[in-house]
Design a protein around this motif. Structure first.
Motif, mmCIF file in Angstrom:
data_model
loop_
_atom_site.group_PDB
_atom_site.id
_atom_site.type_symbol
_atom_site.label_atom_id
_atom_site.label_comp_id
_atom_site.label_asym_id
_atom_site.label_seq_id
_atom_site.Cartn_x
_atom_site.Cartn_y
_atom_site.Cartn_z
ATOM 1 N N PHE A 349 3.257 -0.016 7.711
ATOM 2 C CA PHE A 349 3.237 1.344 7.537
ATOM 3 C C PHE A 349 4.291 1.914 6.717
ATOM 4 O O PHE A 349 4.603 3.166 6.841
ATOM 5 C CB PHE A 349 2.895 2.072 8.711
ATOM 6 N N GLY A 350 4.915 0.987 6.067
ATOM 7 C CA GLY A 350 6.013 1.293 5.291
ATOM 8 C C GLY A 350 7.585 1.750 6.059
ATOM 9 O O GLY A 350 7.608 1.306 7.200
ATOM 10 N N SER A 351 8.266 2.396 5.541
ATOM 11 C CA SER A 351 9.607 2.394 6.041
ATOM 12 C C SER A 351 9.771 3.983 6.872
ATOM 13 O O SER A 351 10.971 4.184 7.651
ATOM 14 C CB SER A 351 10.770 2.391 5.185
ATOM 15 N N THR A 422 -2.628 -0.655 5.906
ATOM 16 C CA THR A 422 -1.753 0.000 5.335
ATOM 17 C C THR A 422 -1.964 1.286 5.447
ATOM 18 O O THR A 422 -3.001 1.890 5.954
ATOM 19 C CB THR A 422 -1.640 -0.417 3.927
ATOM 20 N N HIS A 423 -0.913 2.281 5.521
ATOM 21 C CA HIS A 423 -0.974 3.704 5.580
ATOM 22 C C HIS A 423 -1.405 4.412 3.980
ATOM 23 O O HIS A 423 -1.865 5.452 4.174
ATOM 24 C CB HIS A 423 0.270 4.158 5.666
ATOM 25 N N ALA A 424 -1.748 3.591 3.208
ATOM 26 C CA ALA A 424 -2.064 3.932 1.974
ATOM 27 C C ALA A 424 -1.290 4.754 1.021
ATOM 28 O O ALA A 424 -1.927 5.676 0.232
ATOM 29 C CB ALA A 424 -3.460 4.599 2.169
ATOM 30 N N CYS A 441 -7.336 0.962 5.788
ATOM 31 C CA CYS A 441 -6.341 2.223 5.486
ATOM 32 C C CYS A 441 -6.435 2.707 6.966
ATOM 33 O O CYS A 441 -7.403 3.098 7.610
ATOM 34 C CB CYS A 441 -7.032 2.929 4.466
ATOM 35 N N TRP A 442 -4.970 3.040 7.306
ATOM 36 C CA TRP A 442 -4.705 3.769 8.484
ATOM 37 C C TRP A 442 -3.861 4.948 7.931
ATOM 38 O O TRP A 442 -2.516 4.875 8.275
ATOM 39 C CB TRP A 442 -3.966 2.916 9.431
ATOM 40 N N PRO A 443 -4.446 6.080 7.297
ATOM 41 C CA PRO A 443 -3.401 7.190 6.766
ATOM 42 C C PRO A 443 -2.590 7.975 7.697
ATOM 43 O O PRO A 443 -3.237 7.873 9.056
ATOM 44 C CB PRO A 443 -4.494 7.896 5.888
ATOM 45 N N PHE A 444 -1.643 8.588 7.446
ATOM 46 C CA PHE A 444 -0.848 9.283 8.312
ATOM 47 C C PHE A 444 -0.736 10.575 7.550
ATOM 48 O O PHE A 444 -1.189 12.016 8.246
ATOM 49 C CB PHE A 444 0.398 8.858 8.569
ATOM 50 N N LYS A 445 -0.297 10.892 6.490
ATOM 51 C CA LYS A 445 -0.033 12.328 5.838
ATOM 52 C C LYS A 445 -0.003 11.869 4.314
ATOM 53 O O LYS A 445 -0.240 11.011 3.767
ATOM 54 C CB LYS A 445 1.414 12.607 6.614
#
Length: 554
Positions: A349-351, A422-424, A441-445
């Motif tokens: 999900f990135g940093s 990924t959060h995309a 895809c598992w998006p957050f914001k």
């Protein structure tokens, strides 16, 4: 990364004006061409990859990039990998220079770093403009004088740096704002309402503050996060309810309205926009964005993405990371041998982002083990939480690795890798498609929810998870299919198992073919007649920049 209250927008602007006035003495001598890039968030990687596309074939180009201290070593390692092919001479490598204009402790918060960047920027910029040597505040290394700046590239969300630069170089140096998110999201954030956008959010905040008798700081984020079930129709995207843009409850969330105001003012103040997205990825949104920007301010937007690593690094910055990376490479090779090509799942999900309900991640990992998918989990976020029991279970399973640091593009390029959870965000999406790897895809914001909708509905290159959504907005129905999460761990488990089964079925094959088709398009984008190459050539002609006689300052 601790999040604190941001520096108010008016304070940032006052800081810019006062510093600009103090340093606005102009150029001392006439010297040849140079470029200067400043990135605020984590988008320095794509700036570096853009540098390598210019530096390698053009012997006369020099570059400088000003970075936050946290990214300095990473930048040096990544660009070294890009140029370490035997094709680049030692002289070519020396023309790429990185520096940090300020020094800070590793625990310093994000907004404090931005303030330090703004305060230290004019001195570095003025010295580069005058062809003087500069010193990296973090390493103490002195960089010899080179040709003066001829163009300046700045993150759209660091627009207070624009008047500082103008005060020093006037109109003689073109200032280009680069856009580090999907083009469709720029339309949604800043475009007109008829394009599904917020319009001038800063003006709306000011008006609402006056009407309500409160400060802009009190009302800014409330206005941005307000939802009422309105259907947004952004060119290129499926229609979406306004609440779909906020699919997760975010722990330690950062204020955003000040940054959106800054970006909008920067669009007007700069001379052109440079999108780091790819035209081939989102052509309809890109065309609409170009049209709006030209109509609104009479200026051009140039799409030059994807800017991804052509030679992704396997090894990290420190010896510890080297060891981790070697373990990962060995694990990938073993997964390829035991499970075959395109068998492995990467979860990252990135940093910054991590689910507020860590048990959802643990349920996904349980499913991966149960379904015998080899996997790698990255937990780079400072908010990541993984229980000791889960870590022990993964280690005992023999088919998974959990690591705080991963060489992401190297993993995506490996023959063993088949799927990316990924959060995309823009970087991950473009890297994944550049590798021909379909996504879950598992998006957050931010741009992640519209990107997930686009990838799953329009490009048909990804699955989109619904049951993992949380928070008030995340639990509401989605426009395109009417589904809403049940809000239970059991529902999360059932959905991810269904998706993993589909990955191995006909649906998964379709998504993979579409991702591989996009990989082929990306491979041509910087070719002689590629869209990104044509756009960049148009940019050079527009501003009369001759890279064969140039120094890039980044």
């Amino acid at each position: 990364m601790p999040i604190t209250t941001p520096v108010p927008q008016d304070s940032l602007q006052q800081c810019a004006e006062s510093i600009g006035t103090r340093y606005g003495a102009g150029r001392e001598k006439d010297t040849p061409f140079s470029l200067y890039f400043v990135a605020v968030l984590g988008y320095v990687l794509r700036c570096k990859y853009g540098i390598s596309r210019l530096i390698n074939p053009i012997l006369g180009v020099r570059t400088h990039q000003s970075l936050s201290p946290a990214y300095l070593k990473n930048a040096e390692a990544e660009i070294a990998a890009e140029l370490d092919s035997g094709e680049a001479s030692p002289e070519t490598r020396q023309r790429v220079r990185f520096l940090s204009s300020f020094r800070t402790e590793a625990t310093a918060d994000f907004f404090n770093n931005i303030t330090l960047m703004f305060q230290s920027f004019p001195t570095i910029y003025r010295d580069l403009w005058n062809g003087k040597s500069v010193t990296c505040a973090t390493t103490g290394k002195s960089l010899d004088a080179v040709d003066a700046i001829s163009a300046y590239f700045v993150d759209a969300y660091a627009s207070p740096l624009i008047p500082m630069a103008r005060a020093i170089t006037g109109e003689s140096v073109p200032i280009i704002s680069f856009l580090p998110v999907h083009a469709s999201y720029i339309l949604h954030l800043h475009g007109p309402e008829e394009m599904g956008g917020h319009g001038d959010l800063g003006a709306k905040i000011d008006a609402e503050a006056v009407r309500s008798g409160v400060t802009t700081k009190e009302i800014g984020d409330k206005l941005f996060y307000h939802t009422e079930g309105k259907v947004n129709r952004v060119p290129g995207l499926p229609p979406m309810y306004d609440w779909e843009h906020f699919p997760q409850k975010i722990e330690n969330d950062m204020p955003v309205s000040d940054f959106l105001r800054l970006a909008y003012s920067g669009f007007e103040a700069c001379d052109a926009l440079l999108s780091l997205s790819a035209y081939d990825f989102e052509p309809e949104s890109m065309e609409a964005l170009k049209m709006w920007y030209a109509k609104q301010w009479g200026k051009e937007l140039y799409a030059v993405g994807p800017l991804v690593a052509s030679r992704p690094t396997k090894y990290g910055i420190s010896s510890n990371n080297d060891s981790i990376s070697s373990d990962i490479e060995h694990f990938l090779d073993e997964a390829l041998h035991q499970y075959g090509e395109k068998s492995l799942v990467l979860l990252s999900f990135g940093s910054i982002f991590w689910p507020s309900k860590s048990e959802y991640v643990e349920e996904v990992v349980e499913a991966l083990i149960e379904k015998k998918f080899p996997f790698i989990v990255s937990y780079a976020s400072p908010y990541a939480k993984l229980s000791d029991a889960l870590i022990n279970k993964v280690n005992a399973s023999g088919i998974g690795i959990i690591s705080k640091w991963i060489p992401q593009k190297f993993i995506l390029d490996h023959q063993a890798t088949g799927w990316f959870i990924t959060h995309a965000g823009q970087s991950g999406v473009l890297e994944s498609l550049d590798s021909g790897v379909p996504m879950i895809c598992w998006p957050f914001k931010f741009d992640q929810s519209p990107a997930s909708a686009y990838l799953s509905e329009c490009l048909q290159a990804a699955f989109e998870l619904v049951e993992v959504r949380t928070g008030e907005s995340g639990m509401k129905p989605m426009f395109r299919h009417g589904r809403k999460p049940q809000g239970t761990l059991e529902a999360v488990g059932a959905e991810i198992r269904e998706v993993l089964d589909a990955c191995r079925g006909e649906k998964g094959s379709v998504l993979r073919r579409n991702a591989e088709d996009m990989k082929l398009k990306f491979s041509k984008s910087w070719g002689p007649d590629g869209h990104s190459r044509r756009n960049f050539d148009d940019f050079l002609r527009k501003f009369e920049l001759n890279l064969h006689e140039s120094t890039l300052a980044l």
